[in-house]
Design a protein around this motif. Structure first.
Motif, short mmCIF file in Angstrom:
data_model
loop_
_atom_site.label_atom_id
_atom_site.label_comp_id
_atom_site.label_asym_id
_atom_site.label_seq_id
_atom_site.Cartn_x
_atom_site.Cartn_y
_atom_site.Cartn_z
N GLY A 96 -21.21 21.26 -7.70
CA GLY A 96 -21.81 19.96 -7.98
C GLY A 96 -20.81 18.83 -7.89
O GLY A 96 -21.11 17.75 -7.36
N VAL A 97 -19.60 19.07 -8.40
CA VAL A 97 -18.54 18.04 -8.33
C VAL A 97 -18.21 17.72 -6.87
O VAL A 97 -18.15 16.55 -6.47
CB VAL A 97 -17.29 18.52 -9.09
CG1 VAL A 97 -16.09 17.61 -8.78
CG2 VAL A 97 -17.54 18.55 -10.58
N LEU A 146 -19.32 14.20 -5.01
CA LEU A 146 -18.20 13.36 -4.55
C LEU A 146 -18.37 13.03 -3.07
O LEU A 146 -18.29 11.86 -2.67
CB LEU A 146 -16.88 14.08 -4.80
CG LEU A 146 -15.63 13.34 -4.30
CD1 LEU A 146 -15.49 11.99 -5.00
CD2 LEU A 146 -14.37 14.19 -4.52
N ILE A 147 -18.60 14.06 -2.26
CA ILE A 147 -18.77 13.83 -0.83
C ILE A 147 -20.01 12.96 -0.58
O ILE A 147 -20.01 12.05 0.25
CB ILE A 147 -18.89 15.16 -0.07
CG1 ILE A 147 -17.60 15.97 -0.21
CG2 ILE A 147 -19.19 14.92 1.41
CD1 ILE A 147 -17.66 17.36 0.38
N LEU A 170 -20.04 8.56 -11.92
CA LEU A 170 -19.90 9.92 -11.40
C LEU A 170 -19.10 10.79 -12.37
O LEU A 170 -19.48 11.93 -12.67
CB LEU A 170 -19.21 9.87 -10.03
CG LEU A 170 -19.22 11.13 -9.17
CD1 LEU A 170 -20.64 11.56 -8.88
CD2 LEU A 170 -18.47 10.87 -7.87
N GLY A 171 -18.01 10.24 -12.89
CA GLY A 171 -17.17 11.00 -13.81
C GLY A 171 -17.88 11.36 -15.10
O GLY A 171 -17.71 12.47 -15.62
N MET A 172 -18.69 10.44 -15.62
CA MET A 172 -19.43 10.76 -16.85
C MET A 172 -20.46 11.86 -16.58
O MET A 172 -20.71 12.71 -17.44
CB MET A 172 -20.10 9.50 -17.39
CG MET A 172 -19.13 8.55 -18.07
SD MET A 172 -19.95 7.23 -19.00
CE MET A 172 -20.58 6.22 -17.67
N GLY A 173 -21.04 11.86 -15.37
CA GLY A 173 -21.94 12.95 -15.01
C GLY A 173 -21.23 14.28 -14.95
O GLY A 173 -21.72 15.29 -15.48
N TRP A 174 -20.05 14.28 -14.34
CA TRP A 174 -19.25 15.52 -14.29
C TRP A 174 -18.89 15.98 -15.70
O TRP A 174 -19.00 17.16 -16.03
CB TRP A 174 -17.98 15.30 -13.49
CG TRP A 174 -18.18 15.02 -12.04
CD1 TRP A 174 -19.33 15.17 -11.32
CD2 TRP A 174 -17.18 14.54 -11.13
NE1 TRP A 174 -19.12 14.80 -10.01
CE2 TRP A 174 -17.81 14.43 -9.85
CE3 TRP A 174 -15.85 14.20 -11.24
CZ2 TRP A 174 -17.13 13.98 -8.73
CZ3 TRP A 174 -15.16 13.75 -10.12
CH2 TRP A 174 -15.79 13.65 -8.88
#
Length: 860
Positions: free
Chosen positions: A448-449, A453-454, A799-803
């Motif tokens: 998922g990460v 990201l891509i 994105l980082g908070m989702g990860w």
């Protein structure tokens, strides 16, 4: 040859525009090379030390653990002094001498200040032998001659300003050794930071090992012409009992020491290389943007080249050769800078207490080769797409203004691919959050990460159009026409804005993810401590993991106002379940009061009964694995002791982080089967104060341990703060390493703006001619930079908070069940990104403001 000359001319003609891209390559290569040189130098330092300190053949007890393994009872495993005489009679032996070495010690000065290293290096006490002359020389005074004398290494003496005649106290489980410094010995090789003290042999035997006529190992020296391998065989024959001793040649002993250090060095090496890889990834966006803009600015020039006969391949090759020049220059400078980075890291470690000498600086040929290869390959790879785009420029472009028309179809395909990747990544993150097992969920988390990201990178241009408009409404519209022009400039080329923002997005996404995980870990641990820890005070080692020596425990138990103390000992043992399965699980031997100090949920049975005669508890995972129920008996084979048949009186829940999977029994039960001199010492102690006397007891406990600085007394608030500080320090180190990627991303913003200013030279001249002031022009460029930086920050933080949220859901399976979003950190980073944008725009805005209006208008 013409392509080569053209590429070289273009490269040097635009060298100023490529400078920042070269800096990005330089930084990335420097970090890789610096990491490799630093870790290679560390390896060289330890290799020299281990080679110098190892005898031709070393004989140690078979039961002795690995080099860095500390004994549970605080006393090293020994062999009889008679073995020294036996080894000395072997063929080819020049000398054989018994040696004493213990790392389960703490050395303090007359003010009770710890003389040990603050970097985790061990404190070593032993006797002075001839073998020590391999690595040490006495530079002041003399070796200890009796129980009142001690010799210390020169590095420790310099660090703590010790001199001959000063008193040192060596704290061991067998008692305290008070002696005055009789000599100072210097290392002939670099000492990475260990503190070393020497006693006379008789004192070392009695005070460190607990009895005379024993040693921890034998150092055997070969006669001239006898190889170490042959000497090892001869000594083994002379000793006879192969089951009692472990023999190692000098090389084998050095390798064993190296292996014990290698794992920690490898973790550091690969972690730092991982961050270098992130910097390379960010640098790719910078290089892609640079060449894309250069190609766009040279559209007419390339069109003319095509018109006079240059083929697509030649144009393509010309751009790639320019990238090759950039990669070579940046990588060469990066290799040189990497050596500087390594020296800087060594200086940093030295300031923290580790001793590393630049004389051991190790530069393997593979390091510059790898740095050059990575730098060149990454640069050429990043320039490939702009080079292909340049090759597609037709001869008719010579008749048009600079700039390549966007391929609408390609943009739609790109948006579709980005949406598919992002949705697939989101689905993988959701799946990981719903997983029942951490091992399976981690695979979905990783997928998922990567996919999200891509996906965000690919879909960046599409997101830029929407997000920049929203940000502009909030941030830019208040600046009137200048703000609207900045918005339009940011939206003029969404692909460029998306790539520039993506570079910043990567670093900030990792920062946000780790912040969420770190805050959730602290919140989860704090909640669990509040729920499960009933003790008022916790006593444990700090730094050097020396077990709590009896004299310190005695001082603690003499403190008034304490309702009870709880001893806690980790006892090694092999457990044989009723189904016949044997596992090396070990048990916790504790006082019955421990059930009040740590509240454990019981699945079945009564935990109080587990502290009864020949009884124990087991965790529910172990019980499920072996179908164990209350009343079953488990064979517990204690290390260095007998085997007990203990009845399972309770099964505890493993849904916890404190003592997860622990199996409990009473200390008195363990003492029945383990000899007193083999019984482990406390690695931690708990205390409960009498009602209303918490403050007085806290102060009294600290006073009682004033003479033992290797231990700390913490109440629950201290323990929580210590946990928070530890995680905070780890995150700060990670943030510091991620700063490299963020710096490269900032360079990308600077480069994009600088090239954009060059691209818009004529436009800027026209705006100045119709009344735009220099101040307004500079503000417009600064605002454009701010909105691009905020765009990258918004994507990265989201994105980082989702990860981080998905990662926390997995950690919840391991007991970390609280999700906490660190909003102050997130908001600080977001606001800080605006200042990053302002900083990145300083030079481009200044240069734009200094343009001559007439010259700018005349520019083609």
């Amino acid at each position: 040859m013409t392509v080569w000359k053209t590429s070289r001319r273009n490269f040097f003609a635009h060298k100023g525009r490529m400078a920042l891209s070269a800096v990005a390559v330089l930084l990335s290569v420097a970090f890789v090379c610096g990491t490799l040189v630093f870790t290679d130098t560390m390896n060289t330092t330890f290799d020299k030390l281990f080679a110098a300190t190892s005898a031709d053949v070393t004989v140690s007890p078979k039961a002795a653990g690995e080099v860095d393994e500390l004994p549970e009872n605080g006393k090293p495993v020994t062999l009889p002094a008679a073995a020294v005489e036996q080894a000395g009679k072997a063929d080819g032996v020049k000398t054989a001498e018994g040696a004493v070495t213990s790392m389960s010690v703490t050395v303090v000065d007359s003010h009770n200040k710890n003389m040990g290293s603050s970097t985790g290096a061990p404190t070593i006490a032993g006797n002075w032998t001839q073998n020590d002359l391999r690595s040490m020389e006495i530079t002041s005074g003399h070796a200890p001659r009796g129980p009142t004398e001690v010799m210390v290494d020169a590095d420790t003496a310099d660090k703590h300003h010790l001199k001959i005649g000063d008193e040192l106290r060596t704290i061991a489980v067998t008692g305290d050794i008070r002696a005055r410094i009789s000599g100072i010995a210097s290392f002939k090789v670099t000492n990475p930071g260990a503190a070393v003290v020497y006693l006379d042999t008789a004192t070392a035997q009695v005070k460190l090992l607990g009895k005379p006529d024993v040693f921890t190992h034998i150092s055997v020296t070969a006669k001239s012409g006898v190889s170490d391998a042959q000497l090892k065989k001869n000594v083994a024959t002379a000793l006879g009992d192969s089951t009692a001793y472990k023999l190692r040649t000098q090389q084998e002993a050095a390798d064993a020491n190296k292996d014990s250090m290698g794992s920690s060095l490898d973790v550091m090496k690969y972690a730092m290389l991982g961050f270098a890889g992130i910097a390379f990834l960010v640098g790719i966006f910078l290089i892609v943007n640079t060449f894309s803009m250069l190609v766009a600015q040279r559209t007419r020039e390339i069109g003319l080249m095509r018109a006079i006969g240059s083929s697509r391949k030649q144009v393509n090759r010309s751009v790639l050769i320019e990238a090759l020049f950039l990669g070579v220059v940046g990588s060469l400078l990066g290799v040189g800078a990497g050596i500087g980075v390594a020296v800087g890291l060594m200086k940093l470690m030295n300031s923290m207490g580790m001793n590393l000498s630049t004389e051991d600086l190790t530069i393997a040929w593979t390091t510059p080769a790898l740095g050059l290869t990575l730098g060149i390959v990454v640069t050429v790879f990043a320039a490939y797409i702009p080079a292909r785009r340049a090759g597609k420029i037709s001869p008719m472009a010579a008749l048009r203004d600079a700039g390549t028309p966007a391929d609408g179809r390609a943009g739609r395909v790109r948006a579709l691919i980005g949406l598919v990747l992002t949705l697939a990544g989101g689905a993988a993150l959701y799946t990981s959050a719903q997983a029942d097992e951490a091992s399976g969920g981690s695979l979905f988390l990783g997928a998922g990460v990567v996919l999200t990201l891509i996906g965000f990178i690919v879909i960046g241009p599409l997101l830029a159009g929407f997000v920049v408009r929203v940000l502009s409404t909030v941030v830019l519209r208040m600046f009137g026409p200048v703000g609207r022009m900045a918005e339009r400039n940011a939206l003029r080329n969404p692909r460029r804005t998306g790539a520039t923002g993506a570079a910043l997005m990567i670093g900030l996404a990792l920062v946000a993810c780790l912040s969420v995980v770190g805050s959730s870990m602290v919140a989860s641990a704090t909640e669990e401590l509040d729920r499960s820890v009933g003790a008022d005070f916790i006593v444990q080692p700090s730094g050097n993991p020396q077990p709590i020596v009896p004299q310190a425990a005695k001082a603690l138990k003499a403190v008034p106002g304490i309702e009870h103390f709880t001893d806690y000992k980790a006892v090694s043992a092999k457990l044989t379940a009723p189904d016949g399965a044997v596992e090396d699980e070990g048990v916790v031997a504790a006082d019955p009061t421990y059930r009040d100090d740590l509240h454990r949920e019981t699945v079945s049975g009564n935990l109080a009964d587990a502290y009864g005669k020949d009884a124990m508890s087991v965790g529910d995972a172990y019980a499920t694995r072996h179908k164990i129920k209350v009343g079953d008996r488990i064979a517990v084979a204690f290390k260095d002791g007998g085997t007990a048949k203990l009845k399972v009186a309770a099964i505890t829940s493993d849904d916890t982080n404190v003592d997860k999977g622990a199996m409990y029994t009473n200390i008195t039960t363990a003492e029945k089967y383990v000899p007193a001199d083999k019984m482990p010492k406390n690695m931690i102690m708990f205390a409960k104060a009498q009602d209303g006397k918490e403050k007085e007891a806290y102060t009294a406990l600290k006073d009682a341990l004033a003479a033992y600085p290797q231990y700390t007394v913490q109440n629950q608030a201290d323990f929580k703060q210590d946990l928070k500080d530890q995680i905070g320090q780890l995150l700060n180190i990670v943030y510091g390493l991620l700063a490299l990627a963020i710096i490269v991303a900032v360079l990308g913003v600077v480069n994009t703006l600088a090239l954009s200013v060059v691209e818009r030279t004529r436009e800027i001249g026209l705006m100045r001619a119709i009344g735009l002031s220099r101040r307004q022009l500079r503000r417009m460029i600064r605002l454009e930079s701010v909105v691009i930086a905020l765009f990258g920050a918004l994507l990265g933080l989201g994105l980082g908070m989702g990860w981080g949220t998905a990662a926390q859901k997995l950690l919840a399976l391991e007991g970390l069940g609280v999700l906490e979003i660190p909003w102050p950190t997130i908001l600080t980073v977001f606001v800080g990104s605006a200042f990053v944008g302002l900083f990145a725009a300083l030079v481009p805005a200044f240069r734009a403001g200094r343009m001559n209006v007439l010259n700018a208008i005349a520019t083609e």
